[in-house]
Scaffold this active site. Structure first.
Site, mmCIF file in Angstrom:
data_model
loop_
_atom_site.group_PDB
_atom_site.id
_atom_site.type_symbol
_atom_site.label_atom_id
_atom_site.label_comp_id
_atom_site.label_asym_id
_atom_site.label_seq_id
_atom_site.Cartn_x
_atom_site.Cartn_y
_atom_site.Cartn_z
ATOM 1 N N THR A 114 39.657 36.962 44.559
ATOM 2 C CA THR A 114 38.769 37.381 45.654
ATOM 3 C C THR A 114 38.917 38.853 46.000
ATOM 4 O OG1 THR A 114 40.418 36.929 47.346
ATOM 5 C CG2 THR A 114 39.006 35.088 46.694
ATOM 6 N N ASP A 160 47.986 50.088 37.512
ATOM 7 C CA ASP A 160 48.565 49.295 38.602
ATOM 8 C C ASP A 160 49.804 50.031 39.135
ATOM 9 O OD1 ASP A 160 48.674 45.943 39.383
ATOM 10 O OD2 ASP A 160 50.261 47.316 39.995
ATOM 11 N N ASP A 176 53.094 47.880 39.355
ATOM 12 C CA ASP A 176 53.673 47.592 38.035
ATOM 13 C C ASP A 176 54.280 48.850 37.413
ATOM 14 O OD1 ASP A 176 53.098 44.932 38.137
ATOM 15 O OD2 ASP A 176 51.276 45.054 36.909
ATOM 16 N N ARG A 232 46.941 41.628 46.821
ATOM 17 C CA ARG A 232 45.517 41.323 46.643
ATOM 18 C C ARG A 232 45.380 40.059 45.834
ATOM 19 N NH1 ARG A 232 41.635 45.954 44.396
ATOM 20 N NH2 ARG A 232 42.801 45.521 42.523
#
Ligand code: PRP
Ligand code: URA
Length: 208
Positions: free
Chosen positions: A107, A199, A202, A103
């Site tokens: 945006t 995340d 991560d 991603r």
């Protein structure tokens, strides 16, 4: 027919709670993702076609049952990788094709950087794997790629979805069922699922 399937299994809920906990380390996180993948795969494959399979047990001949359909697993890199092993243990003959998307942080739109699909589809069912369905952009783009490639029967399997992602995905691909462990409250201003788990990439790979 509703295309959103949220697991109601106590083991899934228990493991998801451990997964969300910010004190869960990367090793435990990876174990939990794998275990949740096994449990969700059980639910996501409940409608696979079967065929009679005559066998002989040590005591007598009998008509057994085998899965007739062939399956391709499509993990979205990176975080989708964590779901592969659990599903693969349940379906060792599945083919695995990787799609790389990230991603764009500004945006929130998906950017494709890797595609390892064979020339044409070789399986009956594609199971797209990604733990997070946030805006839905990555999952929608992956299913777009699979449909352009010629896949007909596609399912999405993830861990946590946001209501916004479910709405966008269902609008774009009303024919593709979604299997997840939970649908959370909302997306924050950075496109993260709240309460979520942070995340997923991560936390699995130990990157900050
Ligand atoms: C995460 C996640 C999904 C995507 C979901 O990947 O694994 O692929 O975000 O967000 P969306 O529904 O808004 O598209 P990310 O882009 O962080 O890449 P990574 O897996 O390499 O960490
Ligand atoms: N990607 C993640 O890893 N987590 C989120 O909450 C949203 C997108």
């Amino acid at each position: 027919m509703t295309q959103l399937h949220v697991s109601n299994h106590p083991l899934v809920k228990h493991k998801l709670t451990l997964l969300r906990d910010k004190n869960t380390d990367s090793k435990k996180f990876r174990e939990l993702v794998k275990e949740i993948a096994i449990l969700l795969a059980y639910e996501a494959t409940a409608d696979l076609s079967t065929a009679m399979a005559p066998i002989e047990t040590p005591l007598a001949p009998m008509e057994g049952v085998r899965v007739k359909e062939t399956i391709g697993l499509v993990p979205i890199l990176r975080a989708g990788l964590g779901l592969v092993d659990g599903v693969w243990e349940m379906m060792p003959s599945a083919e695995v094709w990787h799609i790389g998307l990230f991603r764009d942080e500004r945006t929130l739109r998906p950017v494709e950087y890797y595609n390892k699909l064979p020339v044409s589809p070789t399986v009956d069912v594609c199971l797209v794997l990604d733990p997070m369905l946030a805006t839905g952009g990555s999952a929608i783009a992956t299913v777009d790629i699979l449909k352009r490639w010629g896949a007909h029967r596609i399912k999405f399997m993830g861990v946590i979805a946001a209501p916004e992602g479910v709405a966008a995905f269902t609008k774009a691909h009303p024919d593709v069922p979604i299997f997840v462990a939970a649908v959370d409250d909302h997306l924050n201003e950075n496109g993260y699922i709240v309460p979520g788990l942070g995340d997923a990439g991560d936390r699995q790979f130990g990157t900050a």
